[in-house]
Design an enzyme around this catalytic site. Structure first.
Site, PDB file in Angstrom:
ATOM      1  N   ASP A 334      65.300  52.412  39.091  1.00 14.19           N
ATOM      2  CA  ASP A 334      66.266  53.342  39.661  1.00 14.19           C
ATOM      3  C   ASP A 334      66.833  52.716  40.921  1.00 14.19           C
ATOM      4  OD1 ASP A 334      67.771  55.496  40.446  1.00 14.19           O
ATOM      5  OD2 ASP A 334      66.134  56.948  40.339  1.00 14.19           O
ATOM      6  N   ASP A 595      58.530  55.852  40.136  1.00 15.48           N
ATOM      7  CA  ASP A 595      57.549  56.510  40.999  1.00 15.48           C
ATOM      8  C   ASP A 595      57.578  58.024  40.884  1.00 15.48           C
ATOM      9  OD1 ASP A 595      59.955  57.066  42.167  1.00 15.48           O
ATOM     10  OD2 ASP A 595      59.466  56.253  44.142  1.00 15.48           O
ATOM     11  N   ASP A 599      59.078  59.582  35.269  1.00 16.62           N
ATOM     12  CA  ASP A 599      59.022  58.159  34.924  1.00 16.62           C
ATOM     13  C   ASP A 599      57.774  57.799  34.120  1.00 16.62           C
ATOM     14  OD1 ASP A 599      61.394  57.491  36.281  1.00 16.62           O
ATOM     15  OD2 ASP A 599      60.333  57.347  38.178  1.00 16.62           O
ATOM     16  N   ASN A 663      38.551  13.979  20.817  1.00 20.44           N
ATOM     17  CA  ASN A 663      37.161  13.524  20.745  1.00 20.44           C
ATOM     18  C   ASN A 663      36.502  13.878  19.412  1.00 20.44           C
ATOM     19  OD1 ASN A 663      37.200  12.374  23.274  1.00 20.44           O
ATOM     20  ND2 ASN A 663      36.365  14.174  24.310  1.00 20.44           N
ATOM     21  N   ASN A 688      31.006  18.262  26.483  1.00 22.31           N
ATOM     22  CA  ASN A 688      31.805  19.491  26.565  1.00 22.31           C
ATOM     23  C   ASN A 688      31.605  20.187  27.907  1.00 22.31           C
ATOM     24  OD1 ASN A 688      33.666  21.204  25.202  1.00 22.31           O
ATOM     25  ND2 ASN A 688      32.034  22.700  24.911  1.00 22.31           N
ATOM     26  N   ASP A 692      34.434  20.529  31.027  1.00 24.51           N
ATOM     27  CA  ASP A 692      34.850  21.885  31.402  1.00 24.51           C
ATOM     28  C   ASP A 692      34.763  22.125  32.903  1.00 24.51           C
ATOM     29  OD1 ASP A 692      35.841  23.246  29.241  1.00 24.51           O
ATOM     30  OD2 ASP A 692      33.883  23.904  28.514  1.00 24.51           O
TER      31      ASP A 692
END
Length: 846
Positions: A334, A595, A599, A663, A688, A692
């Site tokens: 608005d 708000d 709405d 891999n 792994n 990571d």
């Protein structure tokens, strides 16, 4: 007192029971509860929320790290090997899996705690009577027996019996589907009356549209009508683009993993290798290919983004909405309070001929002073503009404003005369007028002046002003009024308001457009006012569609038309949701900023519902994101943070899938021609885990500017192409390493495994710095935690074969010549990856 699960039969149909009996059954009084009593009831009934405990406890969070079927199978297989053949290997595998899970738990717990603190900033609250005083508490703390005080915009905190009310209208669409608000008042009704006709009862989850009330809370949480429906349906919120993307990404990994695991297991069994070792090897490959920390990484990224957004006064209520926020390409809002300051001021009070007339202002002041419905800025502006002495005046009655009439009427008495004063939207007030007041107090027929009134109204709108009409009628001896009294009234004149544009709004609009966001205004204001304000803030030339025109357009036609319309004016509340849905169906990620009471449905329908901390409760409850400041400039920073979070999430996906796929593809190929497994299962899992570790710092990484300059969405086809392209590049250099180890260094089994493990981890760690950016890696500086973690992992990997515990993993010290070979391979790998990256982004757009 009865328990929450066993309300007595009398309270099960409380709308048919006298108030005194309900109060007695609840051991309550019209003055509310004592604080100590309320705390005891809270402990007995539990928190007043439908969804149950929203905070994940630590034990559940820890277990969630190991819920992957592959992880569970791997732990089971390791357990078997513990008893069958190699307890050392089994314990190492279990240890690596546990360390990986604990790392994910530690990071995700920190993220969850941070989000809980942010959510505590934005709470829906309820006014209740405690110890004889009105206090505000969290809705979750409301208990049966509380007396709640309700005003326009309040969410009803439980199923309630109305003790007293004044002009109370409640929106019950969420329960009954009824479009229009229902008038509510105290009384008794038959027990068998259907829910939509219980006009003396209020229900949790609905909200007050206008008027005031005091109501006794009879049921909370699961014992409410809303709770019973929720328990039977268990509806999930709409799936976000992030959740959809992760789900489809999971399907992609599942397909690739199944093919590789089954094929590799079959090949190894065919070559008569030990079945248990082949089984563990295949499962370890599956774990190696799967980015098992993805859920934790996503949560960490989103929580980190939420914390950064909070610094910019943007509070995220639903973490998954951050990605939608970054992907948002249409923002609807608005104009009032967003483009303008939202501080309405009286600009003029003129009669039909343009003359200033203080009688218009005085009648409007009477109307605004005595109204008790909506708390609205227009009435506040009238009261603040000038205070009048109302000695001798008395309010008799009121017809509150509603969204259909768009009028507010007040009946006042003075010197024996009862005067009905009405103000509201000009066309709606004219509907109930038959005369117009001219010069002095001369009254003439409205029919002859109607066109002049509307022309003057259009002139105000064309200049960006908002004009209301003021009218009156002497109702004689009437002491009460209804909507039927709004007839044969006399139009007095216009009350004109202005709402200046916010400072810096033009620059903010330009910045949002530069970010690739299409801006659309949805307002109930006159189309001329909307067009004028829009042109002032840089949205000139925008196409306008009005509410009446919307009613004439079908859904399919609207879906096409809405792309080109930038201003929706004179829109009714129920049309906002229709506009949002049409924009979504046309392929947009739609944000809606609202708000107000009207709405809520549009906020829920949008991909990103945005509200403000000063909004009514029902709007804050429906929103995904709450701004601590109603300012579009706050959104600019929030959108960029959302895109940064999305970019960093995708970085992990790119890194994990490309490196892991390369891999695993290399290992699958090597197992065909090598007489031994290229890596042991425990070595695969350690690979792994180590690769990571740097990627867990990705949430703090810097993001290149070009990655946040426009909206982006999940694209599984792009991820698949990226995974294959960079996975094959990685695999090419793995095979080069195989050749160097076997042909140049004449490596035995342990030396081969140690050498390839080292190359695999170091190359996967370094490649993070390359594929994290589309630019040459030396032009884009990574975040400090990322490059520090990368260097530590590289150093630890190179040192591991020389430590005392290297034998646990089957590693042996490497000759010096290996490091010279490794340096050459890594240098070639970096160059090849840069070339592949440049070529890839030229061919594939994202």
């Amino acid at each position: 007192m009865t328990t929450s699960s066993g309300m007595n039969e009398q309270l099960a149909s409380f709308w048919s029971v006298p108030h005194a009996a309900v109060l007695e059954a609840l051991q309550a009084s019209p003055q509310g509860l004592a604080s100590a009593d309320a705390q005891e009831r809270l402990a007995r009934y539990g928190l007043n929320r439908i969804k149950g405990k929203s905070r994940t406890d630590r034990f559940t969070l820890l277990l969630a790290q190991f819920k992957s079927p592959i992880i569970l199978i791997l732990l089971f297989a390791a357990g078997l090997s513990l008893f069958l053949r190699d307890p050392t290997d089994a314990l190492i595998i279990i240890g690596i899996v546990l360390v990986s899970g604990l790392l994910g738990f530690w990071q995700e717990k920190g993220a969850t705690d941070a989000v809980e603190k942010l959510l505590a900033i934005v709470q829906v609250r309820a006014a209740v009577l405690r110890d004889g005083k009105e206090v505000e508490i969290s809705v979750e703390e409301v208990v049966p027996g509380d007396v709640t005080v309700l005003n326009a915009g309040d969410v009803i905190p439980g199923d309630c019996a109305i003790l007293e009310s004044k002009d109370l209208f409640v929106d019950e669409a969420v329960l009954t589907g009824e479009t229009y608000p229902v008038e509510k008042q105290p009384g008794n009704l038959p027990a068998e009356i259907p829910l939509n006709q219980r006009t003396n009862a209020l229900f949790m989850g609905t909200h007050v549209v206008s008027g005031t009330a005091r109501a006794l809370v009879v049921g909370t949480a699961g014992s409410t009508e809303f709770g019973k429906i929720s328990a039977s349906l268990r509806l999930r919120p709409p799936e976000t683009d992030l959740e959809r993307g992760v789900r489809r990404f999971g399907y992609l990994l599942m397909e690739v993993t199944l093919v590789l695991v089954i094929a590799i297991f079959a090949i190894n069994v065919y070559f008569a290798r030990p079945v248990m070792e082949s089984f563990l090897f295949s499962l370890a490959l599956a774990v190696g290919l799967t980015p098992q920390l993805l859920p934790a990484i996503i949560t960490i990224n989103l929580a980190h983004g939420a914390k950064r957004m909070a610094l910019d006064k943007v509070i995220v209520k639903r973490l998954a909405a951050i990605e939608n926020f970054g992907s948002m390409d249409v923002l609807c809002f608005d104009k009032t309070g967003t483009l303008t300051e939202g501080q309405v001021r009286v600009y003029a009070y003129e009669d039909l001929k343009g003359r200033e007339n203080e009688r218009i202002l005085f009648l409007a002041y009477l109307n605004a002073f005595y109204e008790t419905g909506f708390t609205n800025p227009i009435d506040a502006a009238i009261r603040l503009h000038r205070a009048w002495d109302l000695t001798g005046y008395q309010k008799l009655d009121e017809i509150p404003y509603d969204f259909l009439r768009k009028r507010l009427s007040v009946l006042v008495a003075q010197d024996g005369a009862n005067l009905l004063i009405t103000k509201g939207a000009v066309p709606n007030v004219l509907e109930v007028c038959s005369t117009v007041q001219g010069a002095g107090r001369a009254v003439v027929d409205l029919h002859a002046e109607r066109d002049a009134v509307l022309r003057r109204f259009e002139e105000f709108g064309g200049k960006g002003f908002r004009a209301l009409a003021v009218a009156y009628r002497d109702v004689g001896a009437a002491m009460r009024i209804s909507k039927d009294h709004e007839t044969d009234m006399t139009f007095v004149g216009f009350l004109v308001f202005t709402d200046p544009e916010k400072p810096g709004i033009v620059e903010t609009i330009a910045e949002l457009q530069r970010l690739g966001i299409s801006l659309k205004i949805i307002t109930g204001d006159n189309h001329r006012v909307a067009a004028y304000v829009s042109s002032r803030v840089g949205l000139s030339g925008a196409e306008i569609l009005t509410g009446p025109q919307l009613r004439e357009i079908g859904d399919e036609a609207l879906r096409v038309r809405v792309r080109d319309v930038d201003i929706f004016a004179e829109v009714e509340p129920n049309q906002k949701e229709r506009i949002i849905l049409a924009l979504k169906k046309s392929g947009n990620v739609v944000g809606f900023m609202g708000d107000g009471i009207n709405d809520a449905s549009a906020l829920h329908a949008a991909d990103v519902g945005i509200s403000v901390d000063s909004a009514v409760d029902v709007a804050k409850e429906a929103a995904d994101i709450v701004l601590l400041e109603k300012n579009l400039s706050v959104l600019v920073d929030g959108v960029e943070e959302g895109r940064t979070t999305f970019a960093n999430t995708l970085k992990y996906v790119f890194m994990a899938t490309s490196a892991n796929f390369g891999n695993m593809f290399s290992m699958a190929g090597a197992s065909l021609f090598l007489p031994f497994l290229p890596l042991l299962p425990k070595q695969i899992l350690l690979t792994n885990l180590l690769t990571d570790l740097p990627e867990m710092a990705i949430a703090t990484d810097r993001v290149d500017r070009e990655l946040v300059k426009e909206p982006r969405r999940w694209d599984i086809k792009f991820i698949r192409k990226f995974m294959i392209t960079f996975g094959l590049v990685s695999s090419l250099f793995d095979y080069l390493t195989f050749g160097a180890l076997l042909l140049l260094l004449h490596a035995n089994v342990d030396l081969f495994r140690t050498g390839w493990f080292t190359e695999s981890v170091v190359s996967a760690s370094l490649i993070v710095l390359i594929i994290r950016t589309r630019q040459p890696f030396f032009r884009s500086k990574p975040g400090t935690p990322l490059w520090v973690a990368t260097l530590l992992v590289v150093a630890g990997t190179l040192a591991l074969p020389y430590t005392r515990w290297s034998w646990l993993f089957g590693f042996v010290p490497m000759p010096f010549a290996f490091f010279a070979v490794l340096a050459g391979i890594l240098l070639l790998y970096v160059v090849a990856a840069e070339v592949a990256k440049k070529s890839f982004y030229k061919r594939v757009k994202f």
